[in-house]
Design an enzyme around this catalytic site. Structure first.
Site, mmCIF file in Angstrom:
data_model
loop_
_atom_site.group_PDB
_atom_site.id
_atom_site.type_symbol
_atom_site.label_atom_id
_atom_site.label_comp_id
_atom_site.label_asym_id
_atom_site.label_seq_id
_atom_site.Cartn_x
_atom_site.Cartn_y
_atom_site.Cartn_z
ATOM 1 N N ASP A 23 10.770 -3.389 4.449
ATOM 2 C CA ASP A 23 9.445 -2.944 4.012
ATOM 3 C C ASP A 23 9.638 -1.568 3.402
ATOM 4 O OD1 ASP A 23 6.897 -1.963 3.692
ATOM 5 O OD2 ASP A 23 6.329 -2.080 5.807
ATOM 6 N N LYS A 87 6.914 5.357 -4.196
ATOM 7 C CA LYS A 87 6.480 3.990 -4.489
ATOM 8 C C LYS A 87 5.334 3.952 -5.500
ATOM 9 C CE LYS A 87 5.052 -0.174 -1.939
ATOM 10 N NZ LYS A 87 4.864 -0.664 -0.569
ATOM 11 N N GLU A 186 3.777 -8.251 0.366
ATOM 12 C CA GLU A 186 3.564 -7.715 1.720
ATOM 13 C C GLU A 186 2.634 -8.602 2.555
ATOM 14 O OE1 GLU A 186 2.487 -3.671 0.848
ATOM 15 O OE2 GLU A 186 4.500 -3.234 0.119
ATOM 16 N N ASP A 210 -4.714 -4.283 5.268
ATOM 17 C CA ASP A 210 -3.560 -3.387 5.384
ATOM 18 C C ASP A 210 -3.964 -1.945 5.073
ATOM 19 O OD1 ASP A 210 -1.218 -1.936 5.143
ATOM 20 O OD2 ASP A 210 -0.168 -3.424 3.930
HETATM 21 P P1 ADP Z 1 2.620 2.653 4.506
HETATM 22 O O1 ADP Z 1 2.418 1.193 4.477
HETATM 23 O O2 ADP Z 1 1.721 3.401 3.571
HETATM 24 O O3 ADP Z 1 4.049 3.049 4.353
HETATM 25 P P2 ADP Z 1 2.212 2.718 7.438
HETATM 26 O O4 ADP Z 1 1.775 1.334 7.616
HETATM 27 O O5 ADP Z 1 3.514 3.107 8.010
HETATM 28 O O6 ADP Z 1 2.118 3.209 5.936
HETATM 29 O O7 ADP Z 1 1.058 3.649 8.055
HETATM 30 C C1 ADP Z 1 1.173 5.007 8.158
HETATM 31 C C2 ADP Z 1 -0.154 5.576 8.616
HETATM 32 O O8 ADP Z 1 -0.471 5.045 9.912
HETATM 33 C C3 ADP Z 1 -0.141 7.079 8.749
HETATM 34 O O9 ADP Z 1 -1.302 7.626 8.166
HETATM 35 C C4 ADP Z 1 -0.157 7.283 10.253
HETATM 36 O O10 ADP Z 1 -0.795 8.489 10.623
HETATM 37 C C5 ADP Z 1 -0.960 6.088 10.703
HETATM 38 N N1 ADP Z 1 -0.728 5.796 12.130
HETATM 39 C C6 ADP Z 1 0.446 5.581 12.739
HETATM 40 N N2 ADP Z 1 0.283 5.385 14.049
HETATM 41 C C7 ADP Z 1 -1.048 5.490 14.290
HETATM 42 C C8 ADP Z 1 -1.854 5.394 15.460
HETATM 43 N N3 ADP Z 1 -1.325 5.176 16.651
HETATM 44 N N4 ADP Z 1 -3.203 5.550 15.318
HETATM 45 C C9 ADP Z 1 -3.740 5.780 14.118
HETATM 46 N N5 ADP Z 1 -3.042 5.898 12.985
HETATM 47 C C10 ADP Z 1 -1.704 5.755 13.067
HETATM 48 MG MG MG Z 2 2.779 -0.758 4.341
#
Ligand code: ADP
Ligand code: MG
Length: 611
Positions: A23, A87, A186, A210
């Protein structure tokens, strides 16, 4: 040359080379696999650490490259040399991102219609190169943890990524030394991780919600017989957890006057921490520089509310585009770190009137799905027969109403095929290209998808035009048909969605009909082919005679005319063997004088040449 994988730890040869799922996220990236020995589906990580690798790259003063958690620190201390959200730049020109340029703290070169380049320490990097640095890091750490070489991967991309963005992702993989076996969507990956589409279960409509760090995507998928069809996508490319963090910072600044003494960056770090803690508890409190910062769950929910509402607006639009009502959604699955917030789960549940599914870790779910796809490609998951394939053959109509298949049924998508065609008549200026789907030999028994006309073919004799027709079906199952006359360059193309309005029952019925009618179909096809050939022969022979009548003897004219009549008669009788026989007879009669006339033409051309 075949590659043999050796287990570095044990020194033994590995039977199956691991293929990893990746991912490659805007905020975080990670690798997952189905472990070759334990067969467990896992995200790869070092002990006691997170599987997530922040998608951040820091270029040090002597150009050393740091990727991931360690690079994240430099977002604050050295933003000009620290790249995040690469990205967002994939497959994009400067013009494409002009409006969002304020969101980047590093230098992006302003060259209107060229692919984006980033400048750090007087070096230039393309988005592909930047992503490849993240992939390299993932590959390296996966190899370190698994103690085996990692050379092959499945990488995920958002469903709305276009061909250029997908290609840029593929290229990034290649640059990182990865053979990218497949790029998958995705939401498709997330659905796979939830186990959908893995057996021939009945049709399901799934909403994939998502919410990541900086982007929101809602995708509506239809899954049937292992085929994933994206019915619609919607979202906001600048909406996510970062906005929640910003909201918290703004709230603190307005509520606690003393916070003005704390740096914005520090506040943001604390805000994210507060948000995460409030996913599991009701209150957050921290002391920094003698100042107490607090946030309660209701306060956080108020901050989240407007962001949440925007996601629900997008969800409404996605439903509308898919032509579905809320009640037609069978499952709602939660993807992305931000869906860990309970208020988001609750509100999305209320919106759909159905409990959301959050069983799989939302940070890892996409990578886990990619790992399942990787395992299928490795041939380890035998029970999955159909996945991302064309359920019915795709082709076009040729002379006599015959179906000419370019992409046979069960072709793995994405796929491409092309074939050359020509004109049937002298001076023919257009070709009607009628697209069909199905297994029968005559197009009238198949399903018509669409048609278009290639116009503007310059005047040339029949059979002279070279029309290249290409079928390209992308990962979303969208078929692009393009036609180009190669001598003149005239071209035309069309997009169709072969799976639209096609139910499982339709597919099944079409397959059964084709089996039932196979024998007759073969007979009819043979007759139509013979008829078309005979008609062409009649045409060319008559044309030849008219042009060269002076060179032919009375006897030749007479026997040719008889043979033409006999062939004509056989056509009306619809007997394939008779038609072929009569064609042979006509050819036998015309061959001697055709050769003679050709020789004459050649000789006169030679004598006319001045040396
Ligand atoms: P992307 O797909 O954009 O790479 P992710 O799916 O990894 O991102 O999500 C990252 C986001 O999730 C960040 O904004 C992070 O602060 C939030 N996040 C991670 N853990 C938690 C949590 N326990 N509660 C709320 N938000 C969270
Ligand atoms: Mg993602």
């Amino acid at each position: 040359m075949a590659k043999i994988a050796i287990n570095i730890a044990t020194g033994s040869l590995q039977q199956n080379e691991v293929i990893v799922g990746i991912d490659l996220g805007t905020t975080n990236s990670l690798v997952a696999i189905i472990h070759p020995e334990s067969k467990k589906l896992i995200a790869i990580k070092e002990h006691d650490s997170s599987s997530l690798v922040p998608s951040v790259i820091y270029f040090g003063n002597s150009n050393e490259v740091v990727v991931g958690e360690k690079a994240k620190e430099y977002l604050i201390s050295n933003p000009a040399q620290t790249i995040f959200s690469a990205k967002r730049l994939m497959g994009k020109t400067y013009n494409d991102i002009r409006d969002g340029i304020k969101n980047f703290s590093y230098q992006i070169i302003d060259e209107d219609d060229k692919l984006v380049k980033v400048k750090v320490n007087n070096n230039f990097y393309s988005a592909t190169e930047l992503s490849s640095l993240i992939l390299k890091e993932l590959k390296k750490s996966a190899e370190h943890i698994l103690k085996t070489p990692v050379n092959k991967a499945v990488i995920t991309v958002p469903a709305y990524f276009n061909d250029a963005q997908r290609q840029a992702t593929r290229d990034a993989g290649k640059l990182a030394g990865l053979d990218v076996l497949r790029i998958i969507n995705e939401p498709t990956a997330a659905s796979l991780a939830y186990g959908f589409g893995l057996s021939n279960e009945e049709e399901k409509i799934i909403a994939v919600y998502d919410l990541g760090g900086g982007t929101f995507d809602i995708s509506i998928l239809k899954i049937h017989n292992g085929i994933f069809e994206v019915l619609s996508t919607n979202g906001d490319t600048f909406l996510g957890g970062d906005d929640i963090d910003n909201g918290i910072v703004q709230y603190w600044l307005s509520k606690f006057k003393e916070t003005a003494n704390i740096s914005q960056q520090q506040l943001r770090v604390l805000a994210e921490k507060a948000k995460k803690i409030l996913s599991d508890t009701d209150n957050f409190m921290v002391e920094i520089n003698g100042i107490i910062l607090a946030l309660s769950l209701p306060e956080l929910e108020t901050i989240i509310k407007p962001i949440l509402n925007k996601t629900l607006e997008c969800s409404k639009k996605a439903l509308k585009d898919a032509d579905l009502t809320i009640h037609q959604i069978d499952e709602i699955i939660m993807v992305g770190g931000s869906t860990r917030s309970p208020v988001i789960k609750k509100e999305v549940t209320d919106f759909f009137g159905k409990k959301v599914n959050d069983k799989v870790n939302p940070d890892e779910v996409v990578a886990l799905g990619a790992a399942i796809q990787a395992d299928i490609l490795a041939g380890n998951t035998k029970d999955v027969l159909l996945l991302d394939i064309t359920p019915l053959s795709l082709g076009l109509e040729t002379a006599g109403g015959l179906m000419d298949v370019l992409l046979p049924r069960n072709t793995k998508i994405p796929a491409r095929a092309s074939r050359q065609y020509t004109t049937q008549k002298d001076g023919q200026s257009g070709i009607v290209i009628s697209l069909y789907q199905g297994e029968r030999d005559l197009v009238k028994d198949n399903r018509k998808l669409d048609e278009f006309i290639l116009k503007g073919i310059p005047n040339m004799p029949a059979g002279f035009a070279k029309v290249d027709i290409a079928f390209l079906i992308n990962a979303d199952g969208i078929l692009k048909v393009s036609a180009k006359e190669l001598r003149s360059g005239v071209a035309q193309e069309i997009l169709v969605k072969p799976q639209q309005n096609l139910s499982d029952e339709d597919v099944e019925k079409m397959l059964q009909d084709s089996i039932k009618n196979a024998k007759e179909d073969i007979t009819i096809r043979a007759l139509v082919e013979a008829t078309t050939e005979a008609e062409q022969l009649l045409n060319t022979t008559e044309g030849f005679i008219q042009k060269n009548i002076h060179y032919l003897s009375q006897q030749e004219l007479l026997s040719t005319s008889e043979a033409l009549q006999a062939l004509q008669l056989s056509l009306s009788m619809g007997d394939k063997n008779l038609i072929q026989l009569k064609m042979e007879e006509l050819n036998a009669i015309s061959k001697p004088y055709a050769e003679r006339v050709m020789d004459l033409a050649v000789n006169s051309a030679m004598s006319g040449k001045k040396i």
